[in-house]
Design a protein around this motif. Sequence first.
Motif, PDB file in Angstrom:
ATOM      1  N   SER A  13       0.843  -1.193   0.000  1.00  0.00           N
ATOM      2  CA  SER A  13       0.000   0.000   0.000  1.00  0.00           C
ATOM      3  C   SER A  13       0.880   1.245   0.000  1.00  0.00           C
ATOM      4  O   SER A  13       0.640   2.203  -0.745  1.00  0.00           O
ATOM      5  CB  SER A  13      -0.911  -0.006   1.239  1.00  0.00           C
ATOM      6  OG  SER A  13      -1.702   1.163   1.268  1.00  0.00           O
ATOM      7  N   ILE A  14       1.922   1.230   0.824  1.00  0.00           N
ATOM      8  CA  ILE A  14       2.880   2.342   0.864  1.00  0.00           C
ATOM      9  C   ILE A  14       3.584   2.486  -0.485  1.00  0.00           C
ATOM     10  O   ILE A  14       3.691   3.583  -1.040  1.00  0.00           O
ATOM     11  CB  ILE A  14       3.917   2.130   1.984  1.00  0.00           C
ATOM     12  CG1 ILE A  14       3.258   2.271   3.359  1.00  0.00           C
ATOM     13  CG2 ILE A  14       5.063   3.133   1.849  1.00  0.00           C
ATOM     14  CD1 ILE A  14       4.183   1.944   4.520  1.00  0.00           C
ATOM     15  N   LYS A  15       4.053   1.378  -1.027  1.00  0.00           N
ATOM     16  CA  LYS A  15       4.804   1.427  -2.284  1.00  0.00           C
ATOM     17  C   LYS A  15       3.939   1.917  -3.443  1.00  0.00           C
ATOM     18  O   LYS A  15       4.394   2.734  -4.263  1.00  0.00           O
ATOM     19  CB  LYS A  15       5.383   0.039  -2.603  1.00  0.00           C
ATOM     20  CG  LYS A  15       6.507  -0.374  -1.669  1.00  0.00           C
ATOM     21  CD  LYS A  15       7.158  -1.677  -2.129  1.00  0.00           C
ATOM     22  CE  LYS A  15       8.353  -2.017  -1.259  1.00  0.00           C
ATOM     23  NZ  LYS A  15       9.096  -3.197  -1.734  1.00  0.00           N
ATOM     24  N   CYS A  16       2.708   1.427  -3.524  1.00  0.00           N
ATOM     25  CA  CYS A  16       1.815   1.849  -4.607  1.00  0.00           C
ATOM     26  C   CYS A  16       1.439   3.320  -4.469  1.00  0.00           C
ATOM     27  O   CYS A  16       1.390   4.052  -5.465  1.00  0.00           O
ATOM     28  CB  CYS A  16       0.559   0.978  -4.625  1.00  0.00           C
ATOM     29  SG  CYS A  16       0.817  -0.676  -5.302  1.00  0.00           S
ATOM     30  N   ASN A  17       1.180   3.750  -3.253  1.00  0.00           N
ATOM     31  CA  ASN A  17       0.818   5.153  -3.032  1.00  0.00           C
ATOM     32  C   ASN A  17       1.978   6.091  -3.352  1.00  0.00           C
ATOM     33  O   ASN A  17       1.768   7.199  -3.855  1.00  0.00           O
ATOM     34  CB  ASN A  17       0.356   5.360  -1.590  1.00  0.00           C
ATOM     35  CG  ASN A  17      -1.079   4.936  -1.378  1.00  0.00           C
ATOM     36  OD1 ASN A  17      -1.928   5.120  -2.242  1.00  0.00           O
ATOM     37  ND2 ASN A  17      -1.373   4.349  -0.233  1.00  0.00           N
ATOM     38  N   PHE A  33      -4.845  -2.445  -9.566  1.00  0.00           N
ATOM     39  CA  PHE A  33      -4.507  -1.024  -9.693  1.00  0.00           C
ATOM     40  C   PHE A  33      -3.385  -0.795 -10.701  1.00  0.00           C
ATOM     41  O   PHE A  33      -3.480   0.079 -11.569  1.00  0.00           O
ATOM     42  CB  PHE A  33      -4.102  -0.468  -8.323  1.00  0.00           C
ATOM     43  CG  PHE A  33      -3.375   0.838  -8.388  1.00  0.00           C
ATOM     44  CD1 PHE A  33      -4.031   1.998  -8.791  1.00  0.00           C
ATOM     45  CD2 PHE A  33      -2.023   0.913  -8.058  1.00  0.00           C
ATOM     46  CE1 PHE A  33      -3.345   3.216  -8.857  1.00  0.00           C
ATOM     47  CE2 PHE A  33      -1.343   2.123  -8.123  1.00  0.00           C
ATOM     48  CZ  PHE A  33      -2.003   3.273  -8.531  1.00  0.00           C
ATOM     49  N   ILE A  34      -2.325  -1.607 -10.594  1.00  0.00           N
ATOM     50  CA  ILE A  34      -1.178  -1.417 -11.484  1.00  0.00           C
ATOM     51  C   ILE A  34      -1.498  -1.874 -12.902  1.00  0.00           C
ATOM     52  O   ILE A  34      -1.232  -1.157 -13.878  1.00  0.00           O
ATOM     53  CB  ILE A  34       0.049  -2.181 -10.946  1.00  0.00           C
ATOM     54  CG1 ILE A  34       0.478  -1.610  -9.595  1.00  0.00           C
ATOM     55  CG2 ILE A  34       1.208  -2.095 -11.942  1.00  0.00           C
ATOM     56  CD1 ILE A  34       1.607  -2.378  -8.931  1.00  0.00           C
ATOM     57  N   VAL A  70       7.189   0.721 -12.095  1.00  0.00           N
ATOM     58  CA  VAL A  70       5.791   0.342 -11.885  1.00  0.00           C
ATOM     59  C   VAL A  70       5.588  -1.126 -12.262  1.00  0.00           C
ATOM     60  O   VAL A  70       4.983  -1.897 -11.509  1.00  0.00           O
ATOM     61  CB  VAL A  70       4.840   1.233 -12.710  1.00  0.00           C
ATOM     62  CG1 VAL A  70       3.409   0.706 -12.640  1.00  0.00           C
ATOM     63  CG2 VAL A  70       4.883   2.669 -12.196  1.00  0.00           C
ATOM     64  N   TYR A  71       6.111  -1.506 -13.408  1.00  0.00           N
ATOM     65  CA  TYR A  71       5.951  -2.880 -13.862  1.00  0.00           C
ATOM     66  C   TYR A  71       6.704  -3.861 -12.957  1.00  0.00           C
ATOM     67  O   TYR A  71       6.214  -4.968 -12.674  1.00  0.00           O
ATOM     68  CB  TYR A  71       6.451  -3.033 -15.303  1.00  0.00           C
ATOM     69  CG  TYR A  71       6.203  -4.405 -15.878  1.00  0.00           C
ATOM     70  CD1 TYR A  71       4.916  -4.821 -16.214  1.00  0.00           C
ATOM     71  CD2 TYR A  71       7.257  -5.302 -16.054  1.00  0.00           C
ATOM     72  CE1 TYR A  71       4.681  -6.090 -16.730  1.00  0.00           C
ATOM     73  CE2 TYR A  71       7.033  -6.573 -16.576  1.00  0.00           C
ATOM     74  CZ  TYR A  71       5.743  -6.958 -16.903  1.00  0.00           C
ATOM     75  OH  TYR A  71       5.513  -8.220 -17.403  1.00  0.00           O
ATOM     76  N   GLU A  90       4.054  10.079  -7.092  1.00  0.00           N
ATOM     77  CA  GLU A  90       5.095  10.507  -8.036  1.00  0.00           C
ATOM     78  C   GLU A  90       4.493  10.764  -9.417  1.00  0.00           C
ATOM     79  O   GLU A  90       4.831  11.754 -10.076  1.00  0.00           O
ATOM     80  CB  GLU A  90       6.188   9.447  -8.119  1.00  0.00           C
ATOM     81  CG  GLU A  90       7.363   9.859  -8.982  1.00  0.00           C
ATOM     82  CD  GLU A  90       8.483   8.834  -8.989  1.00  0.00           C
ATOM     83  OE1 GLU A  90       9.414   8.989  -9.810  1.00  0.00           O
ATOM     84  OE2 GLU A  90       8.432   7.879  -8.179  1.00  0.00           O
ATOM     85  N   TRP A  91       3.605   9.881  -9.850  1.00  0.00           N
ATOM     86  CA  TRP A  91       2.939  10.057 -11.137  1.00  0.00           C
ATOM     87  C   TRP A  91       2.111  11.338 -11.146  1.00  0.00           C
ATOM     88  O   TRP A  91       2.168  12.119 -12.100  1.00  0.00           O
ATOM     89  CB  TRP A  91       2.057   8.851 -11.429  1.00  0.00           C
ATOM     90  CG  TRP A  91       1.089   9.060 -12.564  1.00  0.00           C
ATOM     91  CD1 TRP A  91      -0.222   9.409 -12.473  1.00  0.00           C
ATOM     92  CD2 TRP A  91       1.386   8.982 -13.957  1.00  0.00           C
ATOM     93  NE1 TRP A  91      -0.777   9.524 -13.726  1.00  0.00           N
ATOM     94  CE2 TRP A  91       0.197   9.278 -14.664  1.00  0.00           C
ATOM     95  CE3 TRP A  91       2.539   8.684 -14.681  1.00  0.00           C
ATOM     96  CZ2 TRP A  91       0.125   9.277 -16.044  1.00  0.00           C
ATOM     97  CZ3 TRP A  91       2.465   8.683 -16.073  1.00  0.00           C
ATOM     98  CH2 TRP A  91       1.274   8.977 -16.732  1.00  0.00           C
TER      99      TRP A  91
END
Length: 301
Positions: free
Chosen positions: A151-155, A230-231, A185-186, A160-161
């Motif tokens: 959750s931290i990493k995705c947020n 999400f990704i 991201v990938y 950043e995006w």
Amino acid sequence: MIFFKNLFNKKESVEKPEWSKGFSSDPDYYYNWEQLKLEFLSFQTTSNKDTLKGLTPEGLDRMLQEADKGNIEALYFLGTYLCPDFPDGDCSNESKQYVRKSAEGGYAAAQFLIGLIHADSKVKKELNESEIWIQKSLDQGYIYAAFPLYSIKCNKLLDEWTNKYAETDSSIADYQEVEEFSTRVYSLFIEIKDLIEQYTDNKPTEDVAEFGLHEDYEKATASLETFIEFIEGDLYPRTLVYLNNIKNDTQIRKKINEAIDLALLTHDENVIDTAKRVLDIIKHKDKNDEDREDKITKKTL
């Protein structure tokens, strides 16, 4: 409850903290530590917090002795005994110190709880610290650390995006920089997918009780699918569209420069005709951009 007569050695003197005043125990008896751990874990996993009061003075005394020796399990147990809702509850400094010492000693459940303290922080330093602690917990196989960690990493990637690319015209973006972001991201997508497969293949036959887990294994791993969706369905496709726009913008600039250079070299075109030709190129480019956005929107929906 099981306790044993200490026939040969008296208990070591332990300076009791302020919060434990009122507890007393027979100095000639002590709990078997392994039995006490199992008993305490049964208190932890119950939905009734009042059951924690079932820890007897003798048990608490033994727990304090172990904590005084630096036993990371005892430190964790005492911290969560004082604050069952750690870290969300109104926890005392003593409870925080016990859990932190346990985390620093390498206890996975304690590392997880320390990481949760600032997991929702907007302060970069605090968030990075949380990520480090939760990662340490997951590295020890504490699967329930996976959801807050990713959750931290995705947020962080989403922020950043949003801050660097979402509102930035692709014509001024750096292709190599965006490509590196898209790769990250990938890579995160593959990392999460591999973790789900790994834990699915090695799912234990029964709940792991030593960390006092409160969720079943299937729910913990299934929760990671949220980040996969999400990704795969949103963030990564948008990076690909953005990279394609940058490529097209580069081609457009090249055509515009060629058109202007041609007009200047051959002198067969006036300024107005050159400007019109440039505008036609730009309009065609804008139409292509709109078509690509429509396609990616339909795909993500």
